[in-house]
Design a protein around this motif. Sequence first.
Motif, short mmCIF file in Angstrom:
data_model
loop_
_atom_site.label_atom_id
_atom_site.label_comp_id
_atom_site.label_asym_id
_atom_site.label_seq_id
_atom_site.Cartn_x
_atom_site.Cartn_y
_atom_site.Cartn_z
N PRO A 76 17.19 18.09 27.65
CA PRO A 76 16.10 17.36 28.31
C PRO A 76 14.86 17.17 27.45
O PRO A 76 13.78 17.61 27.82
CB PRO A 76 15.81 18.22 29.54
CG PRO A 76 16.16 19.60 29.10
CD PRO A 76 17.23 19.49 28.08
N THR A 77 14.98 16.55 26.30
CA THR A 77 13.79 16.23 25.51
C THR A 77 13.79 14.74 25.20
O THR A 77 14.86 14.12 25.13
CB THR A 77 13.77 16.99 24.17
OG1 THR A 77 14.92 16.60 23.41
CG2 THR A 77 13.80 18.49 24.39
N ALA A 81 17.47 13.43 24.38
CA ALA A 81 18.18 13.15 25.63
C ALA A 81 19.24 12.07 25.42
O ALA A 81 20.41 12.25 25.76
CB ALA A 81 17.19 12.73 26.71
N PHE A 82 18.84 10.95 24.83
CA PHE A 82 19.77 9.83 24.66
C PHE A 82 20.95 10.25 23.78
O PHE A 82 22.10 9.94 24.08
CB PHE A 82 19.02 8.64 24.04
CG PHE A 82 19.77 7.35 24.11
CD1 PHE A 82 19.77 6.59 25.27
CD2 PHE A 82 20.48 6.89 23.01
CE1 PHE A 82 20.47 5.39 25.33
CE2 PHE A 82 21.18 5.69 23.06
CZ PHE A 82 21.18 4.94 24.22
N TRP A 156 17.10 8.47 29.43
CA TRP A 156 16.05 8.04 28.51
C TRP A 156 16.43 6.73 27.81
O TRP A 156 16.34 6.60 26.61
CB TRP A 156 15.74 9.14 27.48
CG TRP A 156 14.36 9.04 26.92
CD1 TRP A 156 14.01 8.69 25.64
CD2 TRP A 156 13.13 9.27 27.59
NE1 TRP A 156 12.65 8.67 25.49
CE2 TRP A 156 12.09 9.04 26.67
CE3 TRP A 156 12.79 9.63 28.92
CZ2 TRP A 156 10.73 9.16 27.01
CZ3 TRP A 156 11.45 9.76 29.24
CH2 TRP A 156 10.45 9.53 28.29
N ASN A 157 16.83 5.74 28.62
CA ASN A 157 17.07 4.42 28.06
C ASN A 157 15.97 3.45 28.51
O ASN A 157 15.09 3.82 29.30
CB ASN A 157 18.46 3.90 28.42
CG ASN A 157 18.65 3.73 29.92
OD1 ASN A 157 17.70 3.83 30.68
ND2 ASN A 157 19.88 3.51 30.35
N ARG A 264 18.18 2.80 23.85
CA ARG A 264 17.23 3.90 23.78
C ARG A 264 15.83 3.43 24.23
O ARG A 264 15.42 2.31 23.91
CB ARG A 264 17.15 4.36 22.33
CG ARG A 264 16.57 5.73 22.12
CD ARG A 264 16.55 6.01 20.64
NE ARG A 264 17.90 6.14 20.08
CZ ARG A 264 18.56 7.29 19.97
NH1 ARG A 264 17.97 8.40 20.34
NH2 ARG A 264 19.77 7.33 19.47
N ALA A 265 15.12 4.28 24.95
CA ALA A 265 13.80 3.89 25.48
C ALA A 265 12.82 3.57 24.35
O ALA A 265 12.75 4.29 23.35
CB ALA A 265 13.24 5.03 26.33
N ASN A 266 12.09 2.48 24.52
CA ASN A 266 11.08 2.10 23.54
C ASN A 266 9.80 1.75 24.29
O ASN A 266 9.71 0.70 24.91
CB ASN A 266 11.58 0.90 22.73
CG ASN A 266 10.55 0.45 21.71
OD1 ASN A 266 9.46 1.01 21.63
ND2 ASN A 266 10.92 -0.54 20.92
#
Lengths: 466, 196
Positions: A76-77, A81-82, A156-157, A264-266
């Motif tokens: 969970p970081t 995470a991804f 975390w996307n 991936r989240a940006n």
Amino acid sequence: MSRVSKLAASLKPLLAGQPEKAIKELRDRLDHFDLFDETKTEQARGNPLYILGPMVYVFWLVVTVSGALLMIYYVPTTTDAFNSILHIQDTVFLGWFIRGLHKYAADALIIALALRLYRMYFNAEYKKPGELAWIVGILVLVMAMGSGITGYLLIWNQRAFWATKVVFGVAPTYIDFVPLLGELNLGKTISQVLLGGAAVGQATLTRFYSVHYGISLIGLALVEIYFYKTRLKRLNLRWRSLAVIMGLLLLVTFIFQPVEMGRRANPLQTPLPILSDWYFLGLYQQLKYMPPAPAILSQGAMPVLAMILPLLDRRRERRPGDRPFFTIVGVTALVTWIVFSILIIANVADINRDPPIITHVLLAALAIGILWERKRWGRFVPSIWHFMAYSMTITFLFVFNMTYAMREAPVMIAGTGFGVPAWLVWLLELLALAGLVNTLFFAEEAYARGILNRFLPGRFQMKKAG
Amino acid sequence: MNRRTVLRALAALPIVGALTAIVSPLYRVLRPTAGPFDFFRPPDVASAEAQVVGKASDLAELWSFTAFEFVQKNVEYTPQGVQESRIPGFVVRVTPEIARAWGYAGGQFIVISRICTHLGCVFNYVPDTADISTGYNFRPSTDAPHFGCPCHLSVYDIVQGGKVVSGPAPRAPRKFEFIVEGDDIRVTSLEAGGVA
């Protein structure tokens, strides 16, 4: 005795300092409490809709167990995470399968919960003494959706990051736009408590991880206490049905692989359109159509309105055909939700064009409900509660419609580059609205008086009374 | 009111007191920056060092603009205590009247956050009014450039100080405080309350 005074009378024992009577009423509801249709053994024999309750329990267990397995490899970081999900999906033995099971069982859980609520609605199971079961059913759905959106972020996307930003970072701050309430900074505070800071980040991920697992686990513990106390059988379900349900779940998990990952989240790149998990899409579309303050207030009011439904619909009739107004309201709500979800997936949202159309369609649906009510009971508005529900809805629709028309912007005629002044559009709409409702009422009146008989074939003709 | 009611009310007092005593610590677990019984504390504010975001000489013409990212530190309830976030922004060369409409004392520039006040998307600078008509569903009455958000088509009128002229945005974009030092446009802080 009017409905209001009846309601007052039912509150009287409590107000008059006779809590014993109130407790007796409450105990009566508790005796008829029902979580997973475990008390509905009779109905379950003949009606497949009564396996929805046990299905909720089964899917809940599947989601919890598969979630516990996923926790072994999940990190969970924000940085890992991804990657850890990729690891689960590609490298871990059977990781893809466990993740699929978790995702699809969770979807199935939401579907079963929602369908069960619709069944309770159309069968009027929320009426006395089922009020408590209905209210808890709605709370469970809200909590399941909460578990859904918190679980969604754990990937975390892009989609999850921006959905979280909209739902938890932006939406609560709309409370601060409400006059007077804004002075308290309530919205921003709620947002910071939920996110664990000013922005979606590591603290948010940790908090959501905790809530995501906490909801399921604490809920299950409460369920166990309930079954221990009541000694009821947990699963009102035959083994054959259970095998079919689990078989279908496994089939779906095998067919729809891999489960969607997204990118991936940006935080610097907004995806277009911003979307969320499928059951939130209808709400997103409404958020697009309405100005912030009414949007957030009306969405907050939805579960509350649903919970006070037993107060609004106080007649004894239970068959859908015997309470046409509420049947129509239920159908309209379901259809609106599906249509909104489809519209947002197709990325169709013209904020100048759509709200008036939606308003007219919804009003027409309500008008049909009232006409049907009159047909069935020979009265125009059956009770003060129907009238209240009707006028509240219309007020809501007017806000829905008007706030855009009131803007100074001219309403563009699609594709031409020409605009029509907003006040003119608003005036035309008002006329059309009045015209629509009046035409329907007029047609019904004409039919009821037999004026239309000469135009209609024999079996549709209105019979003379007596 | 009889003796029994009074006694019952007195017995309820400790229960109410205990509940009140539990709520505050619980709140502080969720929001560590708050003090005891500090329920209506204003939101935590971000901090930032002054940053040069553009050169005045590059923006000599009226309506010329440049985009930048402003780095600020947001409070985050983790061991680090802060999270760095980048706020996209625009510097636009305008007339002193327009700068005053935005609430600046005057000058030649406006410096604003590009984060849409509706749902937090990043909005665009649209110099051509024809693009606003076709792309953002709004026909401007002037030839001046506008800000337009691609997500839900909110349009902000720059000449009127960022007034929302179309779409669902609830208010004007948030502004940066800035100073012009020689050729440097130096941003010192961002208006509070926005989404990071």
